[in-house]
Scaffold this motif. Structure first.
Motif, PDB file in Angstrom:
ATOM      1  N   SER A 131       8.043  11.159  -2.349  1.00  0.00           N
ATOM      2  CA  SER A 131       7.597  10.528  -3.589  1.00  0.00           C
ATOM      3  C   SER A 131       6.974   9.212  -3.160  1.00  0.00           C
ATOM      4  CB  SER A 131       8.783  10.286  -4.527  1.00  0.00           C
ATOM      5  OG  SER A 131       8.352   9.644  -5.707  1.00  0.00           O
ATOM      6  N   ALA A 132       5.657   9.185  -3.081  1.00  0.00           N
ATOM      7  CA  ALA A 132       5.010   8.069  -2.386  1.00  0.00           C
ATOM      8  C   ALA A 132       3.610   7.812  -2.911  1.00  0.00           C
ATOM      9  CB  ALA A 132       4.956   8.373  -0.880  1.00  0.00           C
ATOM     10  N   ALA A 133       3.033   6.709  -2.433  1.00  0.00           N
ATOM     11  CA  ALA A 133       1.669   6.334  -2.791  1.00  0.00           C
ATOM     12  C   ALA A 133       1.023   5.623  -1.617  1.00  0.00           C
ATOM     13  CB  ALA A 133       1.666   5.426  -4.017  1.00  0.00           C
ATOM     14  N   LYS A 183       1.398   6.865  -8.992  1.00  0.00           N
ATOM     15  CA  LYS A 183       2.172   5.753  -8.453  1.00  0.00           C
ATOM     16  C   LYS A 183       1.286   4.672  -7.828  1.00  0.00           C
ATOM     17  CE  LYS A 183       5.998   8.936  -7.416  1.00  0.00           C
ATOM     18  NZ  LYS A 183       5.328  10.234  -7.642  1.00  0.00           N
ATOM     19  N   THR A 184       0.055   5.014  -7.463  1.00  0.00           N
ATOM     20  CA  THR A 184      -0.812   4.042  -6.791  1.00  0.00           C
ATOM     21  C   THR A 184      -1.185   2.882  -7.689  1.00  0.00           C
ATOM     22  OG1 THR A 184      -2.801   5.275  -7.412  1.00  0.00           O
ATOM     23  CG2 THR A 184      -1.802   5.800  -5.281  1.00  0.00           C
ATOM     24  N   SER A 235       1.926  -3.161  -7.459  1.00  0.00           N
ATOM     25  CA  SER A 235       1.562  -1.757  -7.248  1.00  0.00           C
ATOM     26  C   SER A 235       1.009  -1.591  -5.836  1.00  0.00           C
ATOM     27  CB  SER A 235       0.516  -1.326  -8.270  1.00  0.00           C
ATOM     28  OG  SER A 235      -0.720  -1.984  -8.016  1.00  0.00           O
ATOM     29  N   PRO A 236       0.984  -0.374  -5.318  1.00  0.00           N
ATOM     30  CA  PRO A 236       0.345  -0.140  -4.021  1.00  0.00           C
ATOM     31  C   PRO A 236      -1.108  -0.609  -3.990  1.00  0.00           C
ATOM     32  CG  PRO A 236       1.710   1.732  -4.600  1.00  0.00           C
ATOM     33  CD  PRO A 236       1.693   0.835  -5.806  1.00  0.00           C
ATOM     34  N   LEU A 237      -1.830  -0.437  -5.106  1.00  0.00           N
ATOM     35  CA  LEU A 237      -3.213  -0.918  -5.155  1.00  0.00           C
ATOM     36  C   LEU A 237      -3.260  -2.430  -4.978  1.00  0.00           C
ATOM     37  CD1 LEU A 237      -6.257  -0.551  -5.668  1.00  0.00           C
ATOM     38  CD2 LEU A 237      -5.769  -0.784  -8.118  1.00  0.00           C
TER      39      LEU A 237
END
Length: 646
Positions: free
Chosen positions: A266-268, A316-317, A455-457
């Motif tokens: 479960s990742a981004a 999720k990203t 967030s990852p972004l």
């Protein structure tokens, strides 16, 4: 017997009266008919002329071809395919239920489609109703042969959306679906095109945010129909305008590699060009097949997606907001350096904890790091160093630097549910909770815990700005109908080059110093060396018993209670080109879980094909080779290996 003259006269009189009565009645009827005919032919002539014309001529909309979506190299990501369908006109069919019953004897119509068609017919819409979609040519022939017994029924050819790279781009492009009542309610004025049977519009992702660009404009055709609504011939046609084609900044091959590299986690992950903000890959795992939604997803398939604890439908990203953990330490360092609270030569002693206000804040290494400078504090991720300098600079300046680097800021992309993240300060807490900011809040925030969320972004943007020294912004749309979209380099961050270089050197030590937390994720090729920062985001409080025992293991905990693993990095170090950020939910240690993914993603962005084994440390090459062989990657045409196809 001879009748008398009197009888003869009486009979003649009766005949005369009857004749007059009948004649008068007939004259009255003729007069009424004449008046009615005059009324219809003169007074209502225009109305009946229009009705007759409507019965003879029918004007039908021609839905436009939806614009195509390609990757940066022209590879098709979203296209249109022809499909055959059967429609029924309520007005021409008469008894719709009776006609549908006859049609079920010819086509395999599901009970759900049958009831849906009846329900739409009861709405008394003048538009044709699609009874069955995606039927075969043989079924089209059957309908044509049985046409006399099926008034109002006709086969048609339409276009349907298709996503050839399905799972790789589900969260980016999204999918289309039928127009709902909610969609119609959002319109300022009615749009006949959106009321066309089963017309589809974007629901999430690029498909919905670029809907007006992709949709195009409808055409129309004039057809002659017979008494039972059967189309006899086409009298005229005005073609519509196809939607504009869109080219994304994404590299489909890099995206496929990154999506495959995330595997079942479960990742981004986000890979970004630090010079112009182009996003080369932005992957959320697990993913899903958007084609299921286009064709009408089953309850079983939908429930499987919504009940999965890894949340495949969530992007999720951009929608995931996580405590950034130690990946935030560059923000604290730059804030303290710019404010003059420390210099590049400042050292702090780490005994394994930091005490303030009678409370101990622990370092991840319980035995401490001893005397540390900035580069070593970043390289070995010493928490106490950042606790100390945060107390000197204060939360407001840390928050200001965080926002300058892109945290706590919404980065507008044509994607759904983008989070703002959270870059807190004193005023925020007072407004949000009506409470004063306390020292402990600053200590927690200094290492990306507490209220801080990103967030990852946003983490990829932060890393890009540190690598380039400019306020670069992410970009997903490369061009529209061949017209390139702006790609501004971004203004300077206004940070002293020496200060930035000191932080970059610390990130370099993370991956290239033997004591660095990300040393196992290093790149051996000097032309592609990686600079990065690991992070571990706690989702639970560590008990005193765990600290006392010295054993704090994520593997002994249920998956949902394990720490998030994070890593950010850029490469090549000497001439930064790409930045990446990875978050693995409940993955454990950032350096061991997320770090190798960042390294592999950046190597793929810098390589023409799979990352070369020569770029990896010699001791890891056999394992990496096995890992690469196990990745399910697409070929040059975008096809998956035969063994993986359903």
């Amino acid at each position: 017997m001879r009748r008398s003259a009197r009888d003869t006269d009486e009979s003649a009189a009766k005949v005369t009266r009857r004749g007059l009565f009948l004649g008068g009645s007939m004259a009255a009827v003729v007069a009424v008919l004449g008046a009615r005919m005059r009324h219809m032919q003169v007074d209502q002539a225009e109305e009946f002329r229009l009705l007759a014309e409507d019965n003879r001529i029918s004007i039908r909309l021609i839905p436009p071809a939806r614009g195509l979506i390609h990757d940066r190299n022209g590879k098709l990501l979203a296209g249109n395919e022809q499909n055959y369908r059967v429609v029924i006109s309520r007005d021409d069919a008469g008894n719709v239920e009776d006609v549908l019953n006859r049609l079920t004897g010819i086509l395999p119509i599901s009970e759900e489609d049958f009831e849906r068609a009846l329900k739409e017919a009861r709405k008394r819409s003048p538009l044709p109703i699609i009874v069955s979609d995606r039927i075969s040519w043989d079924d089209v022939s059957k309908v044509a042969i049985n046409a006399p017994a099926l008034p109002g029924v006709s086969p048609e050819v339409g276009l349907s959306r298709i996503y050839p790279r399905d799972f790789d781009f589900a969260h980016i492009i999204g999918y289309v679906g039928p127009v709902s009542d909610r969609d119609l309610a959002k319109l300022d004025e009615p749009d006949p095109l959106l009321q066309t049977p089963k017309f589809q519009i974007g629901k999430i992702g690029v498909e919905t945010w670029m809907e007006d660009t992709l949709r195009g404009k409808a055409g129309n055709r004039r057809v002659e129909v017979n008494a039972v609504g059967r189309v006899m011939r086409e009298l005229g046609r005005q073609e519509g305008v196809a939607g504009a084609d869109i080219r994304l900044t994404i590299d489909a091959d890099v995206q496929n590699f990154v999506q495959a590299r995330l595997g079942d986690e479960s990742a981004a992950a986000v890979v970004m060009d630090v010079q112009n903000g182009d996003i080369l890959a932005i992957a959320s795992a697990p993913s899903f097949d958007p084609n299921l939604f286009v064709r009408g997803i089953s309850h079983a398939d939908y429930n499987a997606l919504t009940e999965n604890d890894h949340r495949p439908l969530a992007n999720k990203t951009v929608a995931g907001a996580y405590p950034p953990g130690s990946t935030f330490k560059m923000v604290t360092a730059l804030a303290a350096l710019e404010a003059g609270a420390i210099t590049t030569s400042t050292t702090v002693y780490c005994p394994g904890h930091y005490e303030v206000g009678g409370r101990k804040f622990h370092c991840w290494r319980s035995s401490g790091h001893g005397k540390v400078s900035l580069d070593r504090a970043l390289g070995e991720s010493c928490d106490v160093f950042f606790y100390d300098i945060a107390m000197k600079v204060g939360i407001d300046k840390i928050a200001e630097m965080g926002r300058r680097l892109g945290l706590g800021e919404r980065h507008d992309l044509p994607m759904s549910a983008i989070t703002d993240g959270l870059m807190p300060n004193k005023a925020w807490k007072q407004e949000r909770y009506k409470k004063e900011w306390v020292i402990g809040d600053t200590v927690n925030a200094s290492i990306g815990q507490g209220y801080v969320l990103s967030s990852p972004l946003q983490l990829a943007v932060m890393t890009s700005r540190i690598a380039s020294g400019r306020a670069v912004s992410p970009r997903l749309i490369h061009s529209i109908d061949g017209v390139a979209q702006p790609a501004p380099a971004g203004p300077s961050l206004g940070l002293d080059a020496n200060l930035l270089n000191s932080v970059r050197q610390g990130m370099f030590a993370v991956c290239n110093s033997q004591r660095g937390t990300g040393y196992s994720a290093r790149i051996d090729d000097k032309s592609m060396r990686l600079a990065g920062k690991s992070g571990t985001s706690q989702v639970r409080n560590i008990s005193a018993a765990e600290r006392a025992s010295g054993v704090i293991s994520n593997n002994d905990l249920p998956w949902i209670r394990r720490d998030h693993a994070l890593f950010v990095g850029f490469a090549p170090f000497d001439a930064p080109r790409y930045a990446a950020a990875v978050v693995v939910e409940h993955g454990g240690g950032g350096s061991t879980v997320a770090g190798p993914i960042v390294r592999d993603a950046l190597l793929r962005a810098m390589s023409d094909g799979l990352p070369p084994l020569s770029a990896y440390p010699a001791s890891q090459r056999n394992r990496i080779d096995t890992q690469q062989r196990g990745l399910i990657l697409r070929d040059a045409e975008g096809n998956l290996p035969e063994s993986t196809r359903a």
